[in-house]
Enzyme design. Structure first.
Site: not given
Length: 336
Positions: A30, A156, A222, A261, A263, A276, A278, A282
């Site tokens: 990443e 990601s 992305y 974050r 998800d 998951e 994070n 990002g």
């Protein structure tokens, strides 16, 4: 439950932070996203009047930290050797405070398998899963198809494949194995995807993600630019509050703090399923945390300062980390 500016954002003199090093780049898969995130964070700090510098660990992290002598660090490294507790451990050893989660929680959140084990143990909903360390174990996965096959220690959506047929398990496992470590096979949940950002103990508004691809993979995040983000997310107030509460519980169950974050997927019966967490999401132009922060009135500069505030917590105040705060107190005393 919703982020409250009254409870959260307070004016902070930029000098209170002292010198801030933004870590970006690194050597994970990443890297490019991290370079974009870190550069944007650095520019926001500059605009806010914070004394800051950029450090890319591939050029020698310890030597650069020793040379720059930062009072604290904002980590914008994504993936292994940045988000997995490695850098956090080094900073602890060097007595340099940093924003975000500590060693243990960073390592747990980075490990999708162990995150799910912990959530499962405390009764939080997460899709069925199996950890596959050897090709021979793949035959056990047929019972949870369709499923996602993913590296257990990447972020990601790197190396992720959706598998519907048993004969496709091996190539998906082979691809995920290229990133090192074990491979997680996670049952597919049909329905919309949501994400909830956490900022200093409070959830931000949920975002519903609608990808034009087969799922919200790396390209959808992305590259392609055709993913739709719905904010407001379309849930009723009570369902969004349920989702936010679940996100905060899942985040804190892993010991995470500061910002991050979580998800989710929502199934046809309206139930939410944890995917998951994070700990260093990002911070690019299309990233989700800045999007959610903007919805509650935090522009990017204010968001970055709010993230950085977690490095001022008492647990992080060690050695030279007090320098910025002491200088601020001295200046205020002299002014009076």
């Amino acid at each position: 439950m919703m982020y409250s500016q009254e409870q959260g954002l307070e004016a902070v003199n930029p000098k209170a932070f002292g010198k801030v090093a933004v870590l970006l780049g690194g050597c994970s898969a990443e890297r490019e996203v991290s370079l974009a995130s870190g550069s944007r964070v650095f520019e926001a700090l500059q605009r806010s009047g914070v004394d800051c510098c950029l450090i890319d660990p591939v050029e020698g992290l310890v030597s650069q930290l020793a040379e720059q002598k930062p009072d604290r660090v904002l980590i914008a490294l994504h993936g292994p050797r940045g988000e997995d507790g490695t850098v956090q451990g080094l900073l602890d050893q060097m007595d340099i405070p940093y924003a975000g989660s500590d060693i243990m929680s960073s390592a747990l959140a980075m490990d999708k398998y162990r995150s799910k084990l912990l959530w499962q143990a405390v009764g939080l909903p997460t899709p069925d899963f199996m950890l596959i360390e050897h090709e021979a174990s793949l035959e056990c996965c047929a019972e949870i198809l369709p499923a996602f096959v993913k590296p257990s220690l990447e972020g990601s959506s790197v190396g992720v494949t959706r598998v519907d047929r048993e004969q496709d398990l091996f190539p998906a496992w082979e691809q995920a194995s290229e990133y090192g470590g074990s491979v997680l096979v996670e049952k597919f949940v049909e329905g919309p995807e949501f994400t909830v950002a956490i900022l200093n103990g409070q959830p931000l508004p949920a975002i519903r993600i609608e990808s034009a691809e087969s799922f919200y993979d790396y390209d959808a995040k992305y590259v392609t630019g055709n993913t739709q983000y719905h904010l407001p997310c379309g849930l009723s107030q009570s369902k969004e509050q349920e989702l936010q509460a679940l996100a905060l519980t899942a985040f804190e169950t892993l010991g995470c703090s500061g910002w991050g974050r979580v998800d989710f997927m929502q199934d046809e019966r309206g139930r939410f399923w944890l995917l998951e967490a994070n700990t260093v999401p990002g911070m690019t132009e299309t990233s989700l945390v800045p999007m959610a922060a903007k919805a509650v009135g935090l522009d990017f500069e204010a968001l970055v300062l709010e993230i950085l505030k977690s490095s001022l917590s008492p647990a992080r105040q060690k050695g030279a980390a007090l320098k910025g705060s002491k200088e601020l107190v001295q200046e205020e005393s002299e002014a009076h």
